[in-house]
Design a protein around this motif. Structure first.
Motif, PDB file in Angstrom:
ATOM      1  N   CYS A  65       0.767  -1.073  -0.084  1.00 34.59           N
ATOM      2  CA  CYS A  65       0.010  -0.122  -0.003  1.00 34.59           C
ATOM      3  C   CYS A  65       0.785   1.113   0.048  1.00 34.59           C
ATOM      4  N   TYR A  66       1.823   1.312   0.685  1.00 38.95           N
ATOM      5  CA  TYR A  66       2.995   2.488   0.770  1.00 38.95           C
ATOM      6  C   TYR A  66       3.512   2.688  -0.429  1.00 38.95           C
ATOM      7  N   ALA A  67       3.788   1.523  -1.153  1.00 37.49           N
ATOM      8  CA  ALA A  67       4.334   1.779  -2.496  1.00 37.49           C
ATOM      9  C   ALA A  67       3.534   2.426  -3.666  1.00 37.49           C
ATOM     10  N   TYR A  72       1.054   7.086  -6.381  1.00 36.08           N
ATOM     11  CA  TYR A  72      -0.021   8.106  -6.714  1.00 36.08           C
ATOM     12  C   TYR A  72       0.828   9.365  -6.290  1.00 36.08           C
ATOM     13  N   ASN A  73       1.651   9.710  -5.272  1.00 37.94           N
ATOM     14  CA  ASN A  73       2.406  10.921  -5.303  1.00 37.94           C
ATOM     15  C   ASN A  73       3.087  11.465  -6.341  1.00 37.94           C
ATOM     16  N   ARG A  74       3.773  10.571  -7.090  1.00 39.05           N
ATOM     17  CA  ARG A  74       4.535  10.818  -8.239  1.00 39.05           C
ATOM     18  C   ARG A  74       3.495  11.280  -9.307  1.00 39.05           C
ATOM     19  N   THR A  75       2.521  10.406  -9.553  1.00 39.96           N
ATOM     20  CA  THR A  75       1.634  10.739 -10.535  1.00 39.96           C
ATOM     21  C   THR A  75       0.885  12.237 -10.265  1.00 39.96           C
ATOM     22  N   TYR A 119      -9.096   4.817  -2.242  1.00 41.66           N
ATOM     23  CA  TYR A 119      -8.774   6.448  -2.444  1.00 41.66           C
ATOM     24  C   TYR A 119      -8.149   6.655  -3.396  1.00 41.66           C
ATOM     25  N   TYR A 120      -6.945   6.196  -3.879  1.00 40.18           N
ATOM     26  CA  TYR A 120      -5.824   6.756  -4.697  1.00 40.18           C
ATOM     27  C   TYR A 120      -6.571   6.508  -6.246  1.00 40.18           C
TER      28      TYR A 120
END
Length: 126
Positions: A65-67, A72-75, A119-120
């Motif tokens: 999930c963290y990966a 998601y953050n990079r997107t 969510y992501y």
């Protein structure tokens, strides 16, 4: 887990102690947990392809999930390769019924990887 075995020892050392999928701020004081701090180190140490490998095949559901959150953050930062990996991983996450322990604020619980990752994908209209 074959892809995860190809990761560097440094990356594997970062994720070995992750026990729970925590939000960025937890508990009464709203501080970062050791799990979240490990995730931040994971995001900094990994290439996008490494994050995808961890998301796809690591044995620990919280680490997966963290990966995914890292991708998601990079997107959100505009990285096209991260979005491509999310598209590739979406069906696997959406169908993953493995239980993961989560912590958001002061609330701890158990949910499926599918629910924890939803969510992501919703945020990206996927």
């Amino acid at each position: 887990m074959a892809a995860a075995l190809d990761l560097s020892e440094d990356i594997l050392a970062i994720v070995k102690d992750i026990t729970r999928f925590d939000g960025s701020h937890i508990g009464f004081a709203g501080s970062k947990s050791e799990n979240y701090e490990a995730a931040e180190k994971l995001w900094a140490a990994c290439s996008t392809a490494d994050l995808a490998a961890v998301a796809a095949s690591h044995s620990n559901p919280a680490t997966r999930c963290y990966a995914l959150e890292g991708l998601y953050n990079r997107t959100k930062e505009g990285e096209k390769a991260a979005m491509d990996w999310l598209r590739t991983l979406k069906d696997g996450f959406r169908s993953d019924q493995t239980t993961v322990t989560t912590m958001s604020g002061c609330c701890m619980g158990n949910e499926t990887v599918s629910d924890a990752s939803d969510y992501y994908f919703q945020q990206l209209d996927m």
